[in-house]
Design a protein around this motif. Sequence first.
Motif, PDB file in Angstrom:
ATOM      1  N   THR A 199       0.437   4.049  -8.346  1.00  0.00           N
ATOM      2  CA  THR A 199       0.739   2.652  -8.028  1.00  0.00           C
ATOM      3  C   THR A 199      -0.538   1.871  -7.747  1.00  0.00           C
ATOM      4  O   THR A 199      -0.630   0.700  -8.083  1.00  0.00           O
ATOM      5  CB  THR A 199       1.689   2.531  -6.815  1.00  0.00           C
ATOM      6  N   LYS A 217      -2.786   1.323 -10.971  1.00  0.00           N
ATOM      7  CA  LYS A 217      -2.151   0.378 -11.873  1.00  0.00           C
ATOM      8  C   LYS A 217      -2.187  -1.050 -11.324  1.00  0.00           C
ATOM      9  O   LYS A 217      -1.976  -1.999 -12.058  1.00  0.00           O
ATOM     10  CB  LYS A 217      -0.698   0.801 -12.119  1.00  0.00           C
ATOM     11  N   GLN A 225       3.559  16.460   5.183  1.00  0.00           N
ATOM     12  CA  GLN A 225       3.309  16.434   3.735  1.00  0.00           C
ATOM     13  C   GLN A 225       3.228  14.995   3.232  1.00  0.00           C
ATOM     14  O   GLN A 225       2.394  14.658   2.390  1.00  0.00           O
ATOM     15  CB  GLN A 225       4.425  17.180   3.003  1.00  0.00           C
ATOM     16  N   LEU A 226       4.088  14.160   3.776  1.00  0.00           N
ATOM     17  CA  LEU A 226       4.064  12.749   3.391  1.00  0.00           C
ATOM     18  C   LEU A 226       2.740  12.111   3.811  1.00  0.00           C
ATOM     19  O   LEU A 226       2.103  11.396   3.039  1.00  0.00           O
ATOM     20  CB  LEU A 226       5.249  12.031   4.042  1.00  0.00           C
ATOM     21  N   ARG A 274       1.874   9.573  -6.616  1.00  0.00           N
ATOM     22  CA  ARG A 274       2.521   8.266  -6.587  1.00  0.00           C
ATOM     23  C   ARG A 274       1.550   7.210  -6.045  1.00  0.00           C
ATOM     24  O   ARG A 274       1.434   6.110  -6.590  1.00  0.00           O
ATOM     25  CB  ARG A 274       3.763   8.269  -5.705  1.00  0.00           C
ATOM     26  N   ALA A 315       4.465  19.242  -2.987  1.00  0.00           N
ATOM     27  CA  ALA A 315       5.038  18.078  -2.315  1.00  0.00           C
ATOM     28  C   ALA A 315       3.938  17.069  -2.006  1.00  0.00           C
ATOM     29  O   ALA A 315       4.069  15.871  -2.293  1.00  0.00           O
ATOM     30  CB  ALA A 315       5.741  18.502  -1.026  1.00  0.00           C
ATOM     31  N   TYR A 336      10.693   9.353  -9.236  1.00  0.00           N
ATOM     32  CA  TYR A 336       9.899   9.898  -8.126  1.00  0.00           C
ATOM     33  C   TYR A 336      10.802  10.570  -7.099  1.00  0.00           C
ATOM     34  O   TYR A 336      10.540  11.696  -6.663  1.00  0.00           O
ATOM     35  CB  TYR A 336       9.111   8.763  -7.495  1.00  0.00           C
ATOM     36  N   GLU A 375       4.490   0.165   5.338  1.00  0.00           N
ATOM     37  CA  GLU A 375       5.359  -0.275   4.242  1.00  0.00           C
ATOM     38  C   GLU A 375       6.573   0.648   4.133  1.00  0.00           C
ATOM     39  O   GLU A 375       7.707   0.192   3.985  1.00  0.00           O
ATOM     40  CB  GLU A 375       4.587  -0.263   2.918  1.00  0.00           C
ATOM     41  N   GLU A 376       6.314   1.947   4.223  1.00  0.00           N
ATOM     42  CA  GLU A 376       7.424   2.900   4.135  1.00  0.00           C
ATOM     43  C   GLU A 376       8.360   2.760   5.321  1.00  0.00           C
ATOM     44  O   GLU A 376       9.568   2.945   5.211  1.00  0.00           O
ATOM     45  CB  GLU A 376       6.884   4.327   4.057  1.00  0.00           C
ATOM     46  N   LEU A 411      10.978  14.447  -5.877  1.00  0.00           N
ATOM     47  CA  LEU A 411      10.835  14.887  -4.481  1.00  0.00           C
ATOM     48  C   LEU A 411      11.962  15.846  -4.100  1.00  0.00           C
ATOM     49  O   LEU A 411      11.816  16.660  -3.204  1.00  0.00           O
ATOM     50  CB  LEU A 411      10.862  13.687  -3.538  1.00  0.00           C
ATOM     51  N   LEU A 459      12.607   9.687   2.209  1.00  0.00           N
ATOM     52  CA  LEU A 459      11.526  10.622   1.895  1.00  0.00           C
ATOM     53  C   LEU A 459      11.552  11.819   2.833  1.00  0.00           C
ATOM     54  O   LEU A 459      11.397  12.959   2.410  1.00  0.00           O
ATOM     55  CB  LEU A 459      10.171   9.918   2.014  1.00  0.00           C
ATOM     56  N   SER A 511      10.267  -0.758   4.891  1.00  0.00           N
ATOM     57  CA  SER A 511      11.272  -0.734   3.825  1.00  0.00           C
ATOM     58  C   SER A 511      12.285   0.374   4.067  1.00  0.00           C
ATOM     59  O   SER A 511      13.225   0.525   3.299  1.00  0.00           O
ATOM     60  CB  SER A 511      10.589  -0.530   2.481  1.00  0.00           C
ATOM     61  N   ARG A 512      12.102   1.158   5.099  1.00  0.00           N
ATOM     62  CA  ARG A 512      13.030   2.227   5.486  1.00  0.00           C
ATOM     63  C   ARG A 512      13.096   3.351   4.487  1.00  0.00           C
ATOM     64  O   ARG A 512      13.947   4.224   4.596  1.00  0.00           O
ATOM     65  CB  ARG A 512      14.455   1.696   5.685  1.00  0.00           C
ATOM     66  N   VAL A 513      12.219   3.306   3.482  1.00  0.00           N
ATOM     67  CA  VAL A 513      12.278   4.365   2.485  1.00  0.00           C
ATOM     68  C   VAL A 513      11.863   5.691   3.116  1.00  0.00           C
ATOM     69  O   VAL A 513      12.196   6.760   2.644  1.00  0.00           O
ATOM     70  CB  VAL A 513      11.403   4.006   1.257  1.00  0.00           C
ATOM     71  N   LEU A 530       2.747  15.467  -5.191  1.00  0.00           N
ATOM     72  CA  LEU A 530       3.687  14.478  -5.716  1.00  0.00           C
ATOM     73  C   LEU A 530       3.504  13.131  -5.009  1.00  0.00           C
ATOM     74  O   LEU A 530       3.434  12.072  -5.643  1.00  0.00           O
ATOM     75  CB  LEU A 530       5.109  15.004  -5.487  1.00  0.00           C
ATOM     76  N   VAL A 531       3.382  13.208  -3.686  1.00  0.00           N
ATOM     77  CA  VAL A 531       3.187  11.981  -2.908  1.00  0.00           C
ATOM     78  C   VAL A 531       1.849  11.347  -3.283  1.00  0.00           C
ATOM     79  O   VAL A 531       1.757  10.138  -3.509  1.00  0.00           O
ATOM     80  CB  VAL A 531       3.228  12.277  -1.392  1.00  0.00           C
ATOM     81  N   GLU A 556      20.178   2.313   6.871  1.00  0.00           N
ATOM     82  CA  GLU A 556      19.147   1.323   6.620  1.00  0.00           C
ATOM     83  C   GLU A 556      18.685   1.587   5.204  1.00  0.00           C
ATOM     84  O   GLU A 556      18.002   2.557   4.958  1.00  0.00           O
ATOM     85  CB  GLU A 556      17.970   1.525   7.571  1.00  0.00           C
ATOM     86  N   ARG A 557      19.059   0.710   4.294  1.00  0.00           N
ATOM     87  CA  ARG A 557      18.690   0.939   2.907  1.00  0.00           C
ATOM     88  C   ARG A 557      17.189   0.993   2.782  1.00  0.00           C
ATOM     89  O   ARG A 557      16.488   0.204   3.395  1.00  0.00           O
ATOM     90  CB  ARG A 557      19.224  -0.190   2.019  1.00  0.00           C
ATOM     91  N   GLY A 558      16.706   1.907   1.982  1.00  0.00           N
ATOM     92  CA  GLY A 558      15.266   1.992   1.884  1.00  0.00           C
ATOM     93  C   GLY A 558      14.780   2.411   0.517  1.00  0.00           C
ATOM     94  O   GLY A 558      15.120   3.476   0.019  1.00  0.00           O
ATOM     95  N   LEU A 559      13.994   1.538  -0.113  1.00  0.00           N
ATOM     96  CA  LEU A 559      13.334   1.859  -1.364  1.00  0.00           C
ATOM     97  C   LEU A 559      11.981   1.165  -1.309  1.00  0.00           C
ATOM     98  O   LEU A 559      11.786   0.245  -0.535  1.00  0.00           O
ATOM     99  CB  LEU A 559      14.132   1.323  -2.557  1.00  0.00           C
ATOM    100  N   TYR A 560      11.050   1.637  -2.130  1.00  0.00           N
ATOM    101  CA  TYR A 560       9.771   0.925  -2.193  1.00  0.00           C
ATOM    102  C   TYR A 560      10.005  -0.412  -2.875  1.00  0.00           C
ATOM    103  O   TYR A 560      10.411  -0.445  -4.038  1.00  0.00           O
ATOM    104  CB  TYR A 560       8.760   1.723  -3.008  1.00  0.00           C
TER     105      TYR A 560
END
Lengths: 302, 406
Positions: free
Chosen positions: B26, B29, B229-230, B22, B15, A96, B211-212, A100, B221, B215-217, B18-19, A81-85
């Motif tokens: 975001t 901004k 940590q996330l 971000r 860790a 980023y 959202e995470e 990580l 992560l 978007s499957r990100v 860093l999260v 499952e492609r995943g990016l923000y």
Amino acid sequence: MTGLEIDGISKRYGDVVALREMTFDVRPGELFGFVGSNGAGKTTTMRIALGVLSADAGEVRYAGEPVTHETRRHIGYMPEERGLYPKMKVAEQLTYLARLHGMSAADARASAGRWTERLGVAARREDEVQKLSLGNQQRVQLAAALVHEPRILVLDEPFSGLDPVAVDVMSQVLKEKAADGVPVVFSSHQLDLVERLCDRVGIVRNGQMVAVGTVGELRSGGAVRLRVDAPEAGDGWADGLPGVKVLGRTGPVTELELGDGADDQAVLKAALATGPVREFAREQPSLTDLFRSVVTTEEVAA
Amino acid sequence: MSAPVPDVRMSPASAVGLVASREIGTRVKSKAYRVSTVIMLLLIVVGIVLIKLISGGNDADSTVGYTSATAPLAAPLKAGGQAVGEKIDTMQVADEAAGRAKLADGSIDALLTGDGKSVHVQVKKDLDGKFANVLRLLSQQVAVTEQVTALGGDPARFQAAIASAKFVEDPPLEEPYDYNGQQLVLGIVAGILIYMSLLLNGQSVAQGVVEEKTSRVVELLLSTIKPWQLMAGKVLGIGLVGLIQMVVIGAGGVIAGLATGVLTISVSAAVGTVVWLIVWYLLGFFMYSIVFAALGALVSRQEDVGGATMPALMLVMVGYIVGISVLPSDPGNTFAEVLSVIPVFSPTLMPMRLAMGGVPVWEAVVSVGLVVLMIPVLIWFAARIYRNAVMRTGAKVKLRDALRAA
């Protein structure tokens, strides 16, 4: 030298067995193709290797040591499952992700620049990911797997959705990584690509590894097929030959399969006895044929 | 394998950091954040300036004209006004006709007419209710004076005796707290600010988690850092962004209030209010956003965030509604007092009460302590739910399943 070892991994979801003693290894510098029908357990295996899922039993090792969180930062991963923000800019996002994985800020930025260049998305660095075409998002996804200079690559369907040019770039990158000594494992349904690219292939069915080896080994392991073009032969000309099975006949061409102890020369003699023989060929099964036979025959048996 | 193995060790703190950075990057901004901060700040400053303009400084509530005949009534009228809190200015006019002219052009609000033996008044249109009360007092006084004179007494001595009559109050059993009107307003503003930022920032934690997930990100992560940590990074980052907003708005409001003179409470009380506001924002935010993160992890679509976070939102709202509807009229209300110490309601109620003043120290300490104790428990629960639910996409994960699954 040992690379990535998947050793006896089992996983069940309630009553559903997803993986049963999944075992294989990917040696350093090797491209390993991971094939199997949908739901066979490829993605689950990769997720467990990445620590995103936990296994019920078994172990994942790298260089002889069980994989830890630290080791995983050395893995380049491309999830199925492609995943990016979606709302983050390409360069920012890659930086980023590299950080990580434990890269310093400066190295991460430099590496993000290098990989976007290499994968042909340098012009889109300052664009949000969601504004990119699917193909370009895919390239960024690959960059995300490579940006931290991983020492192991685990890619789930890296070729799906790529145009031919991108497929070439991707193949090239994978070959280079392997040449650097990185164990590379990827799953794919594009079997011709797997056949061309991979040093070794593993075929999965129902959560189990059913065949592992080089494409050559897998082929030779399969039953030998003969293709005989004997226009004057009558039906049943090959009946009674020991170990020979007639698969079918289309016009003058008969397809035969040779079992254990069958003699192809006996078949040739029988064919010549009917009249002229225009073609007599041993057929190498393609990976697709192998895959089909492995997946379908055993499914019937099961 | 020629290159040396790079060092990829990362402490949990870096860790999380860093999260968090971000999230901060975001969000700070983003246009939405900047615009909303500026708008909220403007609303507060404009509100304060408006209050200043409306309350209009030192002007008298009414100006009353008197003729030479009614001149003896002018002083008692002023005194009477003072007694009921009406500031009354008086002004002598040449005669009744001149007085009516001034009445007509609005330079006086009322005119005392007649011979001064009894109270006669004329206004342009309507007699102001408060002013009427003052006049009633005045006419009673005139009547009393008349009667005292008729009975052969000395009106002046009579008045002096009345004025010096006092009652003695024994010390009360409980010291009541004298609530200051401005502090009540501060309390309401504090309540609204806390409520809005809990709502907005809490929701954005839940939305960020989803959202995470959408978007499957999250899979990428979690292949590098641990779920807690996330989660912690996200909560910290969004919390800090909200804090910046809160400090800007709170400080802007207090500075504007003190500068325009609308706020007449001491600077230390104003600063105290802001400090308490920040403390309670942090406590409330961390308590609720941890819950929001866990609840958000249960669903996979932004549309479902509202439904999933509803139970927690209800608690925020109950606290706020009780506070805003009960406290301004009855700051010492026992029900609100009890609720304000209970952890789920304290983040909305306690800062309002603290801004209004009169909160015993032990209550402030106990309420903070309970929330501080509750946060680790919530973190444990939330981390468990989050870890088990965040990788499951598709249908909403049942809370029980998320808690049970290993």
